[in-house]
Design a protein around this motif. Sequence first.
Motif, PDB file in Angstrom:
ATOM      1  N   PHE A 104     -33.709  16.316  16.044  1.00  9.22           N
ATOM      2  CA  PHE A 104     -34.488  17.547  16.115  1.00  9.22           C
ATOM      3  C   PHE A 104     -34.029  19.015  15.466  1.00  9.22           C
ATOM      4  CE2 PHE A 104     -32.336  17.679  20.358  1.00  9.22           C
ATOM      5  CZ  PHE A 104     -31.967  19.185  20.264  1.00  9.22           C
ATOM      6  N   HIS A 105     -32.576  18.706  15.418  1.00  7.84           N
ATOM      7  CA  HIS A 105     -32.031  19.884  14.588  1.00  7.84           C
ATOM      8  C   HIS A 105     -32.291  20.031  13.160  1.00  7.84           C
ATOM      9  CE1 HIS A 105     -28.206  20.388  17.313  1.00  7.84           C
ATOM     10  NE2 HIS A 105     -29.054  19.400  17.866  1.00  7.84           N
ATOM     11  N   SER A 106     -32.531  18.729  12.447  1.00 12.49           N
ATOM     12  CA  SER A 106     -33.180  18.904  11.188  1.00 12.49           C
ATOM     13  C   SER A 106     -34.675  19.489  11.160  1.00 12.49           C
ATOM     14  CB  SER A 106     -33.128  17.233  10.676  1.00 12.49           C
ATOM     15  OG  SER A 106     -32.034  16.681  10.617  1.00 12.49           O
ATOM     16  N   TRP A 107     -35.380  19.047  12.152  1.00 16.58           N
ATOM     17  CA  TRP A 107     -36.627  19.648  12.073  1.00 16.58           C
ATOM     18  C   TRP A 107     -36.622  21.335  12.487  1.00 16.58           C
ATOM     19  CZ3 TRP A 107     -41.415  18.013  11.610  1.00 16.58           C
ATOM     20  CH2 TRP A 107     -41.940  16.517  11.444  1.00 16.58           C
ATOM     21  N   VAL A 108     -35.672  21.788  13.139  1.00 21.20           N
ATOM     22  CA  VAL A 108     -35.461  23.222  13.365  1.00 21.20           C
ATOM     23  C   VAL A 108     -35.116  23.926  12.173  1.00 21.20           C
ATOM     24  CG1 VAL A 108     -34.426  24.971  14.753  1.00 21.20           C
ATOM     25  CG2 VAL A 108     -35.200  22.770  16.050  1.00 21.20           C
ATOM     26  N   VAL A 159     -36.542  11.182  25.015  1.00 29.57           N
ATOM     27  CA  VAL A 159     -35.392  11.527  24.478  1.00 29.57           C
ATOM     28  C   VAL A 159     -35.774  11.808  22.914  1.00 29.57           C
ATOM     29  CG1 VAL A 159     -33.947   9.775  25.818  1.00 29.57           C
ATOM     30  CG2 VAL A 159     -35.469   9.011  24.070  1.00 29.57           C
ATOM     31  N   PRO A 160     -34.659  12.740  22.419  1.00 31.06           N
ATOM     32  CA  PRO A 160     -35.070  13.540  21.334  1.00 31.06           C
ATOM     33  C   PRO A 160     -34.343  12.556  20.098  1.00 31.06           C
ATOM     34  CG  PRO A 160     -33.441  14.628  22.247  1.00 31.06           C
ATOM     35  CD  PRO A 160     -33.605  13.423  23.089  1.00 31.06           C
ATOM     36  N   VAL A 161     -35.102  11.630  19.834  1.00 26.92           N
ATOM     37  CA  VAL A 161     -34.433  10.803  18.759  1.00 26.92           C
ATOM     38  C   VAL A 161     -35.653  10.169  17.834  1.00 26.92           C
ATOM     39  CG1 VAL A 161     -32.617   9.689  19.956  1.00 26.92           C
ATOM     40  CG2 VAL A 161     -34.766   8.563  20.046  1.00 26.92           C
ATOM     41  N   GLY A 162     -36.832  10.630  17.894  1.00 28.81           N
ATOM     42  CA  GLY A 162     -37.810  10.469  17.280  1.00 28.81           C
ATOM     43  C   GLY A 162     -38.407  11.838  16.460  1.00 28.81           C
ATOM     44  N   ASN A 163     -39.037  11.533  15.471  1.00 35.30           N
ATOM     45  CA  ASN A 163     -39.503  12.809  14.842  1.00 35.30           C
ATOM     46  C   ASN A 163     -40.771  13.515  15.488  1.00 35.30           C
ATOM     47  OD1 ASN A 163     -38.317  12.652  12.068  1.00 35.30           O
ATOM     48  ND2 ASN A 163     -39.618  11.010  11.734  1.00 35.30           N
ATOM     49  N   GLU A 164     -41.283  12.765  16.589  1.00 34.70           N
ATOM     50  CA  GLU A 164     -42.248  13.495  17.456  1.00 34.70           C
ATOM     51  C   GLU A 164     -41.551  14.517  18.179  1.00 34.70           C
ATOM     52  OE1 GLU A 164     -43.387   9.062  16.794  1.00 34.70           O
ATOM     53  OE2 GLU A 164     -41.615  10.083  17.226  1.00 34.70           O
ATOM     54  N   GLU A 165     -40.465  14.124  18.781  1.00 36.03           N
ATOM     55  CA  GLU A 165     -39.654  15.106  19.433  1.00 36.03           C
ATOM     56  C   GLU A 165     -39.022  16.457  18.767  1.00 36.03           C
ATOM     57  OE1 GLU A 165     -39.987  11.385  21.439  1.00 36.03           O
ATOM     58  OE2 GLU A 165     -38.642  11.811  19.503  1.00 36.03           O
ATOM     59  N   GLU A 167     -40.906  17.555  16.088  1.00 36.04           N
ATOM     60  CA  GLU A 167     -42.023  18.433  15.554  1.00 36.04           C
ATOM     61  C   GLU A 167     -42.242  19.110  17.212  1.00 36.04           C
ATOM     62  OE1 GLU A 167     -46.251  18.106  13.728  1.00 36.04           O
ATOM     63  OE2 GLU A 167     -45.248  16.327  14.333  1.00 36.04           O
ATOM     64  N   ILE A 168     -42.268  18.681  18.035  1.00 31.86           N
ATOM     65  CA  ILE A 168     -42.601  19.331  19.476  1.00 31.86           C
ATOM     66  C   ILE A 168     -41.546  20.612  19.679  1.00 31.86           C
ATOM     67  CG2 ILE A 168     -42.772  19.030  21.992  1.00 31.86           C
ATOM     68  CD1 ILE A 168     -44.213  16.235  21.447  1.00 31.86           C
ATOM     69  N   ILE A 169     -40.312  19.972  19.580  1.00 26.91           N
ATOM     70  CA  ILE A 169     -39.309  21.079  20.081  1.00 26.91           C
ATOM     71  C   ILE A 169     -39.220  22.068  19.049  1.00 26.91           C
ATOM     72  CG2 ILE A 169     -36.750  21.078  20.025  1.00 26.91           C
ATOM     73  CD1 ILE A 169     -36.551  18.654  21.402  1.00 26.91           C
ATOM     74  N   SER A 170     -39.377  21.928  17.721  1.00 25.54           N
ATOM     75  CA  SER A 170     -39.661  22.986  16.618  1.00 25.54           C
ATOM     76  C   SER A 170     -40.314  24.006  16.863  1.00 25.54           C
ATOM     77  CB  SER A 170     -39.124  22.572  15.012  1.00 25.54           C
ATOM     78  OG  SER A 170     -40.519  21.574  14.897  1.00 25.54           O
ATOM     79  N   LYS A 171     -41.646  23.420  17.104  1.00 26.60           N
ATOM     80  CA  LYS A 171     -42.780  24.202  17.292  1.00 26.60           C
ATOM     81  C   LYS A 171     -42.717  25.099  18.660  1.00 26.60           C
ATOM     82  CE  LYS A 171     -46.476  21.738  14.883  1.00 26.60           C
ATOM     83  NZ  LYS A 171     -47.703  20.922  14.839  1.00 26.60           N
TER      84      LYS A 171
END
Length: 260
Positions: A104-108, A159-165, A167-171
């Motif tokens: 999720f760091h990558s997404w942010v 748990v934030p190991v998927g792309n779904e998490e 996307e949700i966390i960055s949004k």
Amino acid sequence: MPKTFRQTKEELVGKATKQMDTTFGHGDWSVRQKLALTCRILFEGGHDSGLAGQITARATEPGTYYTQQLGLGFDEITASNLLVVNSDLEVLEGKGMANPANRFHSWVYEARPDVNCIIHTHPTHIVALSMLEVPLQVSHMDMCPLFDDCAFLKDWPGVPVGNEEGEIISKALGSKRALLLSHHGQLVAGDSIEQACVLAELFERAARLQLLASAAGDIKPIPETLGKEAHDWILRPTRSAITFAYFARRVLKKHGDALA
């Protein structure tokens, strides 16, 4: 009568700002050293929770960042044992592997070009507050760097190991610098390592104060204009650098190996 007694608040703030910027430097630590110091500072601040939590900072090449090795606690991180990974969490420098939750760091980082450091931890008082599913309430001057700058994610995505998490966390973070995640912990996205470290420490203290105050009565809000004024005054880059330097001096008395 002293001449400054006749000056307006705006004039005095401008004078103090200029004086701080010319008096203080921003330190001569490398990115690796600042990250290692941040790990030790947060360890001493109660942010450790076994191997949970990640502290990252952008590296030189686009799409890459520094992070800890999975398996090492915050109190074991040094400048030399940090990894450099890409957005797919492939290790480019160092040995071992990154925490899979770094996804999720990558997404942010993709969503926020202004962010240069991300801190995600599970400290006691933030976690306790997250279990109540209530947002952070900033009602004290010292906590105002988080005033109107802390988002809230009420629904735990797992748990934030998927792309779904990711996307949700960055949004959920949006354009803010902090995020309280229900049933989970906190995330800080800073302009700099120094700013992110200081905000993470303030976040935990703010949660502790909120729990203490709410146990005694209803927390009273502060005026929005004054909250924003304090936010901008305290969150200036030089102020973050000065505070980080103090935290670093304090922690180096116990963690002298962090810079190795």
